[in-house]
Design a protein around this motif. Sequence first.
Motif, PDB file in Angstrom:
ATOM      1  N   ASP A  93      21.951  94.874  72.007  1.00  0.00           N
ATOM      2  CA  ASP A  93      23.176  94.776  72.793  1.00  0.00           C
ATOM      3  C   ASP A  93      23.065  95.731  73.982  1.00  0.00           C
ATOM      4  OD1 ASP A  93      24.485  92.916  71.169  1.00  0.00           O
ATOM      5  OD2 ASP A  93      25.137  94.480  69.789  1.00  0.00           O
ATOM      6  N   ALA A 152      27.019 100.599  76.624  1.00  0.00           N
ATOM      7  CA  ALA A 152      28.144 100.823  77.528  1.00  0.00           C
ATOM      8  C   ALA A 152      27.691 101.713  78.680  1.00  0.00           C
ATOM      9  CB  ALA A 152      29.302 101.479  76.790  1.00  0.00           C
ATOM     10  N   ASP A 181      33.680  99.553  80.948  1.00  0.00           N
ATOM     11  CA  ASP A 181      32.781  99.332  79.803  1.00  0.00           C
ATOM     12  C   ASP A 181      33.056  97.983  79.157  1.00  0.00           C
ATOM     13  OD1 ASP A 181      31.397 101.657  80.063  1.00  0.00           O
ATOM     14  OD2 ASP A 181      32.509 102.772  78.553  1.00  0.00           O
ATOM     15  N   ARG A 194      30.559  94.799  78.655  1.00  0.00           N
ATOM     16  CA  ARG A 194      30.318  94.305  77.296  1.00  0.00           C
ATOM     17  C   ARG A 194      30.661  92.818  77.186  1.00  0.00           C
ATOM     18  NH1 ARG A 194      32.758  98.002  75.023  1.00  0.00           N
ATOM     19  NH2 ARG A 194      34.825  97.059  74.823  1.00  0.00           N
ATOM     20  N   SER A 195      31.750  92.391  77.816  1.00  0.00           N
ATOM     21  CA  SER A 195      32.156  90.984  77.744  1.00  0.00           C
ATOM     22  C   SER A 195      31.133  90.071  78.435  1.00  0.00           C
ATOM     23  CB  SER A 195      33.525  90.820  78.400  1.00  0.00           C
ATOM     24  OG  SER A 195      33.870  89.469  78.541  1.00  0.00           O
ATOM     25  N   THR A 243      27.910  90.608  78.931  1.00  0.00           N
ATOM     26  CA  THR A 243      26.524  90.697  78.454  1.00  0.00           C
ATOM     27  C   THR A 243      26.417  90.480  76.948  1.00  0.00           C
ATOM     28  OG1 THR A 243      26.717  93.111  78.245  1.00  0.00           O
ATOM     29  CG2 THR A 243      25.872  92.238  80.338  1.00  0.00           C
ATOM     30  N   ARG A 244      27.342  89.752  76.389  1.00  0.00           N
ATOM     31  CA  ARG A 244      27.194  89.409  74.968  1.00  0.00           C
ATOM     32  C   ARG A 244      25.906  88.613  74.764  1.00  0.00           C
ATOM     33  NH1 ARG A 244      30.806  92.281  71.765  1.00  0.00           N
ATOM     34  NH2 ARG A 244      32.945  92.075  72.549  1.00  0.00           N
ATOM     35  N   ARG A 277      30.679  85.020  75.767  1.00  0.00           N
ATOM     36  CA  ARG A 277      30.863  85.448  77.153  1.00  0.00           C
ATOM     37  C   ARG A 277      31.924  84.587  77.849  1.00  0.00           C
ATOM     38  NH1 ARG A 277      24.842  84.263  78.476  1.00  0.00           N
ATOM     39  NH2 ARG A 277      23.858  85.371  76.739  1.00  0.00           N
TER      40      ARG A 277
END
Length: 658
Positions: free
Chosen positions: A214, A217, A230, A234-235, A237-238, A244
């Motif tokens: 993963d 952050a 952050d 994160r959303s 680059t799932r 995404r």
Amino acid sequence: MATVYTATDERLERTVALKIIHPSQSRDPRFLERFTDEAKTIARLTHPNVVAVYDQGVYRGLPYLVMEYVRGRTLRDILAQRRRLDPGEALTILDQMLAAVAAAHRAGLVHRDVKPENVLVAEPPSGGLMDAVVKVADFGLARAVEASAEDESGGGQLMATVAYVAPELVSEGKADTRTDVYASGIVLFEMLTGRVPYDGDQPIEIAWAHVDNDVPAPSTLVPGLPPSVDALVRSATRRDPAARPTDAGRLLTAVQAVREELGSAPAAVPPRPGDAATAQLRPVSEPTQVVARVQPPVVDDRPPWSRLPGQPERARPQTYPAGGYQPPAGGTYSSGGTAYGSTASGGTAYASGGGAYGTPRRPAPAENPRLRVALLAGGLAVLLVVLLGGWWLGFGRYTTVPTLTNLSQADAQSAITQAGFEVRLGDGRYDETVPKDSVVAQDPPSGSRLTKGSTVTLILSLGPERIVVPDVVGKDFAVAKLDLENLGLTAERGPDRFDNAIPEGFVVAVEPAVNAEVKPGDRVTVTVSKGRAPITVPSVIGKNVNEARAQLAALGLNVLEERKDDPNRARDEVISQDPPDGAGAEPGADIRLTVSNGPPQVTLPRVVDRPCQEAKAQLEGMGLRVRTDVNPNATVRFQNPAENTPVDPNAEVVLTCF
């Protein structure tokens, strides 16, 4: 995949960018058809944040695109200079990036290679990224090349930049709109942290890191970043594409929400005049002056360079001469709309957008002489104020910008401060004549008139630009040529030569040598290997030089000899050779042999007329072998070799005694 040139459209007299595909990408005849189809699709994609495609064609078998020329830098150049951006700047750039990619997604087009090198940033003259215009380039080009590679190799080819590649492209070879979303998230990560999330020695290691891990952050690398940023990274680059945002438009909505939360969203535009509905006014019973409240027009103070194509310039305020607008006889008018008023009484007046028109009541002329004097004095005072104000506005508040070029930074800053201006340092540039840290240019130029307190931008010299010749020895010639040209050097292939260690087609040497400093545009001669030479050099060490010379000459090799004293080797014995045995050589190549002179020679003394035994003892003491003839107990009458003759140690000397 391509080389980009600055070109001139002679028909329309404009500067354009000319992108010519590399020959290695266009060997497949079907590539041209695919490339043409992709170019047509890209040309139909019209958006202010997309680099426009004007034309497409083929030159000497190489397909090319004629594209919009953006006067700016790539996002990669900006990150190389600043390393990382603050969240407001990063989200501002990402906002316009995603607007372009979202337009492509709506048109059914996937970019497939979103990265800082494909993001062009046109910064305003005053600097700063918050007002920059961002454009995205190379839509669909990766797909055209990849499709051709699949046809040629039967599949399995992946055209992507591993630092930004989505996991599904690596594991399944599939790409859709969520692939661009992932790459955009990685670009945001890099803008915030100054680095990409994964690195490694081999590209395949980096690619599989996206599949197995993963994305961390950004705040783990840059403490203090807002949690909402952050969450945004994160959303986007799932690893699971389904987790995404479905396309760039959805991610753009999330970015704008975060910008608004951080307070970096642009201010709302005030309503334009004339938006209010037409209102009915009350009747008037006597002549009066209808006064309407005027809403000033909204002024767009942004310079023309910052307005996107197709965005109209907003209305500017109407100006009037000193004393205000003079209404036509019989009525009054105020800007901002149109109004119609009644004449004497009992009529109805209409107003729209704050304007009014009516019949004023004319005052009787002043009859009092004192009043006339007061009015005259007031008029003179007003005239004086107007004259002084006009002088101040037109001349008094302006100061001439001094000449600063060729001054040192400290001297230039001192001159600007004394003149009443502020100093700003722009990006430096290389110059062959102006010393480093001296002023090479200024904006505005010397002699310009500015108000005190204005900013003068200094461009400092970085000194003469020098490029270090990279180490391209051992690389394929095409790769080495590209490396040199990417640095601004001219690569020229010199005569090829045989090399025992480097395979055919790979670089053997460069001139100037590796790590030498050269000017931009200088020529670097590249020597390419022809592979191992056809003749194998034999070993001739320990052989007599005559025997060695004959053996090498029979192979077509040229023998060069060098003599060396060696007490442990016989005279004319080969001590060493270059190249060594087993090496390859081409016909006529030089083989250098080191040949022994043997031990140092001894010069014979005169022993004639001396007693034979005494002469023998002397010569044996010098390391020579002595033989006596006739009568060894008599006197030496002859010696062989003669006196003063140099001989090798242990050589035989014959003495004839009688």
